[in-house]
Structures are given as C-alpha cells and as structure tokens.
Design an enzyme around this catalytic site. Structure first.
Site, short mmCIF file in Angstrom:
data_model
loop_
_atom_site.label_atom_id
_atom_site.label_comp_id
_atom_site.label_asym_id
_atom_site.label_seq_id
_atom_site.Cartn_x
_atom_site.Cartn_y
_atom_site.Cartn_z
N ASP A 1 8.02 -10.00 7.05
CA ASP A 1 8.14 -9.15 8.22
C ASP A 1 9.62 -8.80 8.29
OD1 ASP A 1 8.64 -8.16 10.79
OD2 ASP A 1 7.28 -9.55 11.78
N VAL A 2 9.96 -7.52 8.17
CA VAL A 2 11.37 -7.14 8.05
C VAL A 2 12.16 -7.35 9.34
CG1 VAL A 2 11.02 -5.53 6.14
CG2 VAL A 2 10.86 -4.70 8.51
N ASP B 1 5.66 -7.81 1.98
CA ASP B 1 4.82 -7.11 2.94
C ASP B 1 4.20 -8.13 3.89
OD1 ASP B 1 2.68 -5.32 4.10
OD2 ASP B 1 3.37 -3.97 2.52
N TYR C 1 10.16 7.52 16.08
CA TYR C 1 10.08 7.57 14.62
C TYR C 1 11.24 8.37 14.04
CZ TYR C 1 8.02 8.19 9.97
OH TYR C 1 7.79 8.20 8.62
N SER D 1 12.32 10.00 6.14
CA SER D 1 11.22 10.94 6.37
C SER D 1 11.83 12.29 6.72
CB SER D 1 10.33 10.47 7.53
OG SER D 1 9.46 11.49 7.96
N LYS E 1 14.30 7.08 11.52
CA LYS E 1 14.51 7.66 10.19
C LYS E 1 15.84 8.41 10.12
CE LYS E 1 10.72 6.11 8.40
NZ LYS E 1 10.76 5.07 7.34
N SER F 1 0.84 -1.20 0.00
CA SER F 1 0.00 0.00 0.00
C SER F 1 0.87 1.25 0.00
CB SER F 1 -0.93 0.01 1.22
OG SER F 1 -0.17 0.02 2.42
N THR G 1 -1.45 9.21 1.91
CA THR G 1 -1.55 7.76 1.97
C THR G 1 -2.71 7.39 2.89
OG1 THR G 1 -0.05 7.56 3.86
CG2 THR G 1 0.95 7.56 1.66
#
Length: 258
Positions: A57-58, A36, A162, A149, A166, A15, A197
């Site tokens: 799943d990373v 994904d 977060y 980001s 990043k 997505s 998104t």
C-alpha cells in the site's frame, strides 16, 4: 540502460498499465517486484513473469521499504515505475448549496495521499537504494518513471482531486530529476490518455462505451492499449538520454470539460 539481470519495482502492477509494464520489463531480463494491494492477482502475475510479489500500500512507508529490500536481494535495484493510483469523481460544490454537500475533503486528501504522496515516497526510498549501485559507463545508477495522466493538463468536471494529484506528479518531475542527477538516477513521467483497462468494465455495454470514448481521440480513434503505454515507459527506463521529461501518450486527445 541495460536492465538485464537487474531488479525493478512496479507499483500498482497487478493489473492494467502496471501489469503491462511489469511484463515488458521482465521480457527484457529484469526481475520485477510486483508491488500492489491485490494479493491474488499480484502473486499470479509474479509467477507468470518470474518475479516476486510484495503487498504494498503506497501510503505505508514501511511496506515500500520492504519492497525495496526484496528488490535489492534479487539484484541491483535500477528501475522504479510508479503506477499505483486511484480516482473518484466529485464536484467542488454540491447542488444543495450547503457546506455539507461540498466536495468531501477527506476524499480529496486520500487521492492526493495515494497518487502523489505515495509516488514521492516510493521515489525517495528507491532512489536512496539506487544511489548505492555501481555506476555504469554513463555514470548511471537507475531510472524512475512515474505515471501521471492527461488529466494533469485537461482535468474534466469532477476531477479536482485526480487532476491535482497527477498535476503534482508532473510538477515534481523536473526538480526531482535535478535532485537525483547528483547520484546518476533519471526521472521521467508518462501521461496516459484513454487507455483500455478494466476500469471500464466488461460486456457489450462496456464495449459500446469504450467505442464512444474512442471517437474523441484525434487519431487513431480508439482507446490506447496497455502495451502501447508500457512500451513508452520501458523506453524511458532504458534510454539513457531520456531525463526530466513529461510525455503524453494519448493519440492526440485534448479532453473536453465533460
């Protein structure tokens, strides 16, 4: 770098930005491994673009390895795009002033594990496979693009986890590009701003909220579209002179504290 007839892996591809990247890579002739945890959406996208879905799943090294092997079966793996990521908001200390009210440390670790460690794990495994490719006329064997980001630079209140994750992706770009230059693999990072998104929801209230957010963008005063972001990712994959760079795609926004 010509990607026609080669394979590519896009993590977080079911997505949003990842899906837009997968579609554009496929449009240029690559066979895309849609990696994904969203099985239904990922399978549908893979069927749409003539690719293949892998449940990844990373945080699971074996699942990443499996996706790399699937990619190799469908052509030389020459592109990896790391788009998988999560983000939750939490302040460093709580209003109650107690230790228990402070930022959940396990939550912090989870964001780092998915966004940063997962990205590096995919890089090291995919790059190992790329190193076995036949070099092209430029000595090139592959290209990797990571999604960071603008929070890496302008992290807002509540974005400690977060922004840390990043920022780590930004920080690894140059040293990993230097490492992988020995095998002819380029590494770049794209840092999106406010992109439209599904994270913002749907419906009238969601649209009003997005319009409000768009007013903080320098120009144009709107949220970016996934395809606008994906086109920069594809440019970083295909442009053989793009290397070791971090590129903001954000309409000129500089995020305020909140």
């Amino acid at each position: 770098m010509d990607i026609k007839g080669v394979s590519a892996i896009v993590t977080g591809a079911a997505s949003g930005i990842g899906a837009a990247v997968a579609r554009q890579l496929a449009a240029q002739g690559a066979t895309v491994v849609v990696a994904d945890v969203q099985d239904e959406k990922g399978t549908a996208l893979a069927e749409e673009i003539g690719g293949v879905f892998c449940h990844v799943d990373v945080t699971d090294t074996e699942q990443i390895k499996a996706a790399v092997e699937v990619a190799k079966e469908r052509g030389e793996l020459r592109a990896l795009v790391n788009s998988a990521g999560v983000g939750w908001a939490a302040r460093t200390t709580g209003r109650e002033g107690t230790y228990e009210a402070a930022h959940d440390l396990d939550l912090y670790k989870k964001v780092i594990d998915i966004n940063l460690v997962g990205t590096f794990d995919a890089i090291r495994l995919a790059a190992t496979a790329m190193g076995h490719n036949q070099a092209d006329e430029n000595g090139e064997r592959g290209a990797i693009v990571n999604l960071a980001s603008v929070a890496a630079f302008d992290g807002q209140i509540g974005q400690a986890a977060y922004a840390s994750s990043k920022g780590g992706i930004v920080g690894l770009t140059l040293p990993v590009a230097r490492d992988l230059s020995a095998i002819g693999v380029r590494v770049n990072t794209v840092a999106p701003g406010l992109i439209d998104t599904p994270i913002y929801g749907q419906g009238e209230k969601a649209e009003e909220f997005k319009t409000h957010l768009g007013q903080s963008v320098l120009f144009p005063k709107r949220l970016g579209q996934p395809d606008e972001l994906a086109s920069m990712v594809v440019e970083c994959v295909t442009n053989s002179y793009m290397n070791a760079s971090v590129i903001r795609v954000d309409g000129g926004i500089r995020m305020p504290p909140k």
